[in-house]
Design a protein around this motif. Structure first.
Motif, mmCIF file in Angstrom:
data_model
loop_
_atom_site.group_PDB
_atom_site.id
_atom_site.type_symbol
_atom_site.label_atom_id
_atom_site.label_comp_id
_atom_site.label_asym_id
_atom_site.label_seq_id
_atom_site.Cartn_x
_atom_site.Cartn_y
_atom_site.Cartn_z
ATOM 1 N N LYS A 179 0.817 -1.223 0.000
ATOM 2 C CA LYS A 179 0.000 0.000 0.000
ATOM 3 C C LYS A 179 0.848 1.270 0.000
ATOM 4 O O LYS A 179 0.402 2.308 -0.496
ATOM 5 N N PHE A 180 2.054 1.173 0.560
ATOM 6 C CA PHE A 180 2.827 2.394 0.791
ATOM 7 C C PHE A 180 4.174 2.445 0.059
ATOM 8 O O PHE A 180 4.729 3.525 -0.127
ATOM 9 N N ILE A 181 4.715 1.288 -0.339
ATOM 10 C CA ILE A 181 6.034 1.266 -0.985
ATOM 11 C C ILE A 181 5.842 0.909 -2.457
ATOM 12 O O ILE A 181 5.511 -0.225 -2.799
ATOM 13 N N THR A 182 6.054 1.886 -3.325
ATOM 14 C CA THR A 182 5.878 1.694 -4.762
ATOM 15 C C THR A 182 7.218 1.432 -5.431
ATOM 16 O O THR A 182 8.279 1.473 -4.784
ATOM 17 N N ASN A 183 7.198 1.180 -6.729
ATOM 18 C CA ASN A 183 8.436 0.940 -7.478
ATOM 19 C C ASN A 183 9.342 2.159 -7.487
ATOM 20 O O ASN A 183 10.548 2.044 -7.700
#
Length: 505
Positions: free
Chosen positions: A142-146
């Motif tokens: 939910k919080f750590i994207t690419n």
């Protein structure tokens, strides 16, 4: 392969830093006064949230985590709906290694502020340390994207992917961290683990066996394998046997692959191959098995196999195979290991052999460079037909394979490991059958030249198996292992020595 590994020193340092920043931040940003009931105990209570946070922080700074937990417990009722206090209390309980209560307080804090990103990520840190990987993945997704630049959580994702066998995704996360911090060392350990896992390997074994039948053989085994992914982990194996006194030879060729399905917590192993006694035609062999993780402590292993039988003089003269259907359950905790299983063997002559067994073993007891384990095992084996024949002199032999009748063995187990240096390890195992019984056939003279089984009588015996292992690592790419086994069963006495040379390319 998938064992959980606690994050390296960088992650631990970063976590502690975040905790301290959290305390400082809350002292200035979340403070609000709350009165306490008049019946609070003097000296261990406080009148405001600010005072509570300050005193708890003082305890934590002094590393008096038990006092911090006691202090928060005394005052918690008046602040039970306060985000800051629940968050702080969860951290203190975690520092006191009270994981169950800590998780409850984290959940309470999240119920008060479900959209608080910092709280959710701090909860993810806690879950990561306790090994609850599925929940960690759910939060981080939910919080750590690419495009994230948070190296701490990117490294968590990289480790989790590695534990699941998803090497490509793990390498992708490592590349992202290196892109953000080109000179960082935090990915060094994980990169080394990936390199070690995915390297090509060659394992060779030279084996010599002698027993009291008498049957001797010299065998050579070689295995070549490589881990590519959780769905591609192939291995090719070749074994050759040279027997005496019959002067027979046999060759076995197998190829296998392992599949890991993370969502199902299921590992599948499939093997197929050929077996040929050089005086016979080729026969097929193979197996399929499934290992299912039921809970954290319990796993189930079931399967089917068809393999060669090379245990008697007669069995080496032609292609003899058996089929096995088996199932076993394994349980482990901090104190012990437990196994219970069932096996049914089927032969071409319509004979079957049934086996039921269980063992319990303590977890390693450490004393300096030694590890000790103690245990007990039980086994019951029974054959439908007893293949026992007599010659003209009345000497009997199991032909073409061993068929015990109502055999029961109670054994004591002992294992000791000793590691005097980083490169050298020694191991000794003892399996002593302190109570063993079997129904033994006795001869009946049918004619002047014919002897048959006249019936059975109860016989006791003392099975013993002693094993010694020497393992030496010359380097990260080459190690040698010598195994010696001395065994006495009701059927025969045997000695076996095996030299293994393992190469990583």
């Amino acid at each position: 392969m998938m064992n959980l590994k606690i994050a390296n020193t960088f992650l631990l340092l970063l976590k502690n830093t975040c905790i301290c920043l959290f305390f400082l931040y809350n002292l200035h940003s979340f403070s609000q006064e709350k009165p306490l009931n008049a019946d609070n105990q003097k000296g261990n209570t406080t009148n405001t949230e600010q005072e509570l946070l300050k005193k708890a922080k003082d305890y934590i700074t002094k590393k008096e985590y038990d006092k911090a937990a006691s202090f928060l417990s005394t005052n918690y009722q008046q602040f039970s709906e306060n985000l800051t206090i629940n968050w702080l209390y969860a951290q203190v309980l975690s520092l006191n290694n009270d994981k169950t209560q800590a998780e409850e307080k984290f959940k309470k804090a999240i119920s008060i502020a479900p959209l608080n990103k910092d709280l959710q990520l701090d909860y993810a840190r806690f879950l990561y340390e306790t090994g609850k990987i599925k929940k960690v993945e759910s939060i981080l997704s939910k919080f750590i994207t690419n495009d994230s630049k948070n190296a701490e959580f990117l490294l968590m994702q990289a480790n989790i992917s590695f534990w699941k066998g998803d090497i490509k995704n793990s390498q992708k996360k490592i590349a992202r961290i290196k892109e953000i911090y080109p000179d960082t060392e935090i990915t060094k350990s994980l990169t080394a683990q990936i390199d070690e896992l995915t390297i090509y390997y060659i394992n060779t074994n030279f084996e010599y066996h002698t027993d009291s039948q008498p049957l001797d053989f010299f065998a050579y085994h070689i295995a070549i394998g490589h881990y590519e992914s959780r769905f591609l982990n192939p291995k090719l194996e070749l074994s050759t046997y040279n027997f005496s006194p019959e002067k027979e030879q046999a060759v076995i060729l197998k190829i296998s692959n392992q599949f890991y399905f993370d969502n199902l917590k299921l590992t599948a192993n499939i093997t197929g191959g050929i077996y040929k006694n050089l005086s016979e035609k080729v026969d097929w062999i193979g197996d399929i098995s499934f290992i299912k993780k039921i809970t954290k402590n319990v796993s189930l292993n079931v399967g089917y196999s068809k393999n060669s039988v090379l245990s008697t003089i007669a069995s080496t003269a032609f292609n003899l195979t058996k089929q096995d259907v088996f199932g076993e359950i394994n349980y482990s905790n901090k104190l012990l290991l437990l196994n219970a299983g069932y096996n049914q063997q089927f032969y071409k002559n319509d004979n079957t052999i049934e086996s039921i067994g269980a063992w319990i073993l303590s977890q390693p007891i450490k004393f300096r460079n030694f590890n000790f384990q103690l245990g007990y095992s039980y086994n019951y084996t029974d054959s439908k037909d007893i293949l026992f024949i007599y010659d003209n002199q009345g000497v009997g032999v199991y032909n073409p394979y061993f068929t015990p009748k109502e055999q029961q063995i109670h054994s004591g187990l002992f294992i000791v490991n000793y590691k005097p240096t980083k490169k050298l390890s020694l191991e000794a195992k003892a399996n002593y059958g302190f109570k063993a019984t079997i129904r033994n056939p006795y001869p009946l003279q049918v004619t002047a030249t014919s002897i048959e089984i006249g019936g059975f009588y109860d016989e006791t015996f003392t099975p013993v198996e002693l094993t010694g292992i020497i393992n030496y690592s010359f380097s990260n790419r080459f190690n040698a292992k010598i195994t010696y086994t001395n065994q006495e069963t009701f059927f025969y006495k045997r000695e076996n020595i095996n030299l293994g040379l393992n190469f990583n390319i």
